[in-house]
Design an enzyme around this catalytic site. Structure first.
Site, PDB file in Angstrom:
ATOM      1  N   ASP A 145       0.834  -1.200   0.000  1.00  0.00           N
ATOM      2  CA  ASP A 145       0.000   0.000   0.000  1.00  0.00           C
ATOM      3  C   ASP A 145       0.867   1.247   0.000  1.00  0.00           C
ATOM      4  OD1 ASP A 145      -2.608   1.517   0.489  1.00  0.00           O
ATOM      5  OD2 ASP A 145      -1.367   2.159   2.189  1.00  0.00           O
ATOM      6  N   TYR A 189       2.726  10.113   0.299  1.00  0.00           N
ATOM      7  CA  TYR A 189       3.884   9.562   0.996  1.00  0.00           C
ATOM      8  C   TYR A 189       5.177   9.994   0.300  1.00  0.00           C
ATOM      9  CZ  TYR A 189       0.381   6.440   3.110  1.00  0.00           C
ATOM     10  OH  TYR A 189      -0.713   5.922   3.766  1.00  0.00           O
ATOM     11  N   LYS A 197      -3.721   5.740  -3.506  1.00  0.00           N
ATOM     12  CA  LYS A 197      -4.806   6.572  -2.999  1.00  0.00           C
ATOM     13  C   LYS A 197      -5.087   7.757  -3.907  1.00  0.00           C
ATOM     14  CE  LYS A 197      -3.647   5.049   1.627  1.00  0.00           C
ATOM     15  NZ  LYS A 197      -2.346   4.444   1.331  1.00  0.00           N
ATOM     16  N   GLY A 228      -1.702   1.200  10.862  1.00  0.00           N
ATOM     17  CA  GLY A 228      -1.326   1.723  12.183  1.00  0.00           C
ATOM     18  C   GLY A 228      -1.639   0.788  13.325  1.00  0.00           C
ATOM     19  N   SER A 255       0.742   4.492  15.933  1.00  0.00           N
ATOM     20  CA  SER A 255       1.834   5.454  15.692  1.00  0.00           C
ATOM     21  C   SER A 255       3.100   5.155  16.484  1.00  0.00           C
ATOM     22  CB  SER A 255       1.392   6.893  15.950  1.00  0.00           C
ATOM     23  OG  SER A 255       0.375   7.275  15.065  1.00  0.00           O
ATOM     24  N   LEU A 291       2.547   1.093  20.746  1.00  0.00           N
ATOM     25  CA  LEU A 291       2.356  -0.347  20.958  1.00  0.00           C
ATOM     26  C   LEU A 291       3.524  -1.159  20.404  1.00  0.00           C
ATOM     27  CD1 LEU A 291      -1.465  -0.812  20.222  1.00  0.00           C
ATOM     28  CD2 LEU A 291      -0.311  -0.744  22.446  1.00  0.00           C
TER      29      LEU A 291
END
Length: 360
Positions: free
Chosen positions: A55, A60, A84, A236, A240, A243
């Site tokens: 993706d 980006y 996208k 995600g 971000s 975790l």
């Protein structure tokens, strides 16, 4: 050697994506510079690891990620690619060097401008193919539509999509087979429900809103997706970064693209404590948890190097005892109705190397 990763079908289409996908924002130099050789090596390592879903987006690195992804995938068959629409890249001759802009340390001399209209969607699709150097794209996501991104301009931008022909452009591309699926790629749930009232979405790329830390999507969005036959790709999964790193690594803790508030830090501390008690890396639980939901077809962490690929595969294969999920629910850290990975799921994944195919 190529590992055979499990794949899941998107919506009502015939398109399948691997449970683990490659989020290519990092190849646009998100927050740090990645060399061309490291970018190509990361994609190569992902393919060798059995990842076939990639993706990217014009946003980006202002075209840098698309160029790198296209260059790396061009000689490979059987890959699934999403990009996208919603932003067009406009030339900016005064941009030089690698100074950070919008989070990207990219030298590409372009600036994004929002355009969700019919012409904007069609132009974005065509120019993405040219940057990619590829003849087709499998999935298009409408990028960052919604009030979270646009604030008071939401009504105007959403009107471009619904009345200005943005959705109509995507429906034409899907109906004529020029793309196989479309949806939206966002960081909020409310706009997903709103968009679903205006168009049939094959898939939603939902970043940070169905994770080990947050399960509010269980209330309305995921049931609506089940009724409509709309799949979810989870972006995600580490919210971000917090975790992935946990709270004890030192340095700034990031959540939702910003410094984590204390309430989030405290909640992650509790998650960490349970994971440590069961001998499970926090990041492994975060990566595997979303895949338990039947609407989720893939999880796509940001992957910017061969080292990231290797670590992600190790987390994906980590054995997680049922008792961890039970304890998280008992402590109120997981929604009581949240599906969790079945017993033995990660153990089965750990044997994937045994079903690898080698070309000797």
């Amino acid at each position: 050697m190529t590992i055979l990763l499990p794949a899941r079908r998107i919506g009502k289409t015939t398109l399948t994506v691997t449970e683990l996908g490659f989020g290519a924002a990092s190849l646009g130099n998100l927050y740090r510079i990645v060399s061309d050789s490291d970018a190509k090596g990361a994609v190569r390592a992902a393919i060798e690891a059995g990842i076939t879903y990639f993706d990217t987006a014009p946003y980006y690195g202002f075209g840098l990620s698309e160029r790198r992804v296209g260059d790396a995938l061009r000689e490979h068959s059987g890959m699934v690619l999403s990009t996208k629409v919603g932003r067009l890249l406009k030339g900016r001759p005064n941009v030089h060097g690698y100074a950070e802009r919008h989070g990207f340390c990219s030298p590409m001399p372009f600036e994004p401008e929002f355009d969700y209209s019919f012409d904007g969607v069609m132009t974005s699709w065509e120019t993405s193919k040219q940057r990619l150097g590829l003849a087709r794209v499998d999935i298009l996501y409408v990028h960052d539509i919604g009030r979270l991104t646009h604030g008071e301009r939401h009504e105007m931008t959403f009107h471009q999509l619904t009345e200005g022909g943005g959705f109509r452009a995507l429906e034409e591309l899907r109906a004529t087979g020029q793309i196989l699926a479309f949806g939206i790629g966002v960081n909020e749930t409310a706009i997903c429900l709103e968009a679903m009232r205006h168009a049939y979405l094959d898939v939603i790329l939902l970043a940070g809103r169905y994770t080990l830390l947050e399960q509010n999507a269980l209330a309305a969005l995921l049931p609506a997706c089940e009724r409509a036959g709309t799949s979810i790709v989870v972006g995600g999964p580490y919210n971000s970064g917090i975790l992935a790193t946990g709270t004890r690594q030192g340095g700034a803790l990031h959540y939702d693209y910003a410094i984590a508030p204390q309430a989030i830090v405290d909640r992650v501390c509790r998650l960490e404590a349970h994971c440590e008690q069961h001998g499970v890396p926090l990041a492994a639980a975060a990566l595997q948890f979303p895949l338990a939901h039947p609407q989720v077809v893939s999880v796509i962490p940001g992957l910017g190097s061969q080292r990231h690929i290797e670590r992600t595969l190790a987390l994906y294969r980590t054995n997680i005892p049922d008792a961890l999920w039970a304890d998280l629910k008992k402590d109120g850290l997981l929604h009581a109705d949240a599906p969790v990975p079945p017993a033995g799921a990660s153990g089965w994944r750990s044997k994937l190397n045994e079903t690898s195919t080698a070309d000797n």
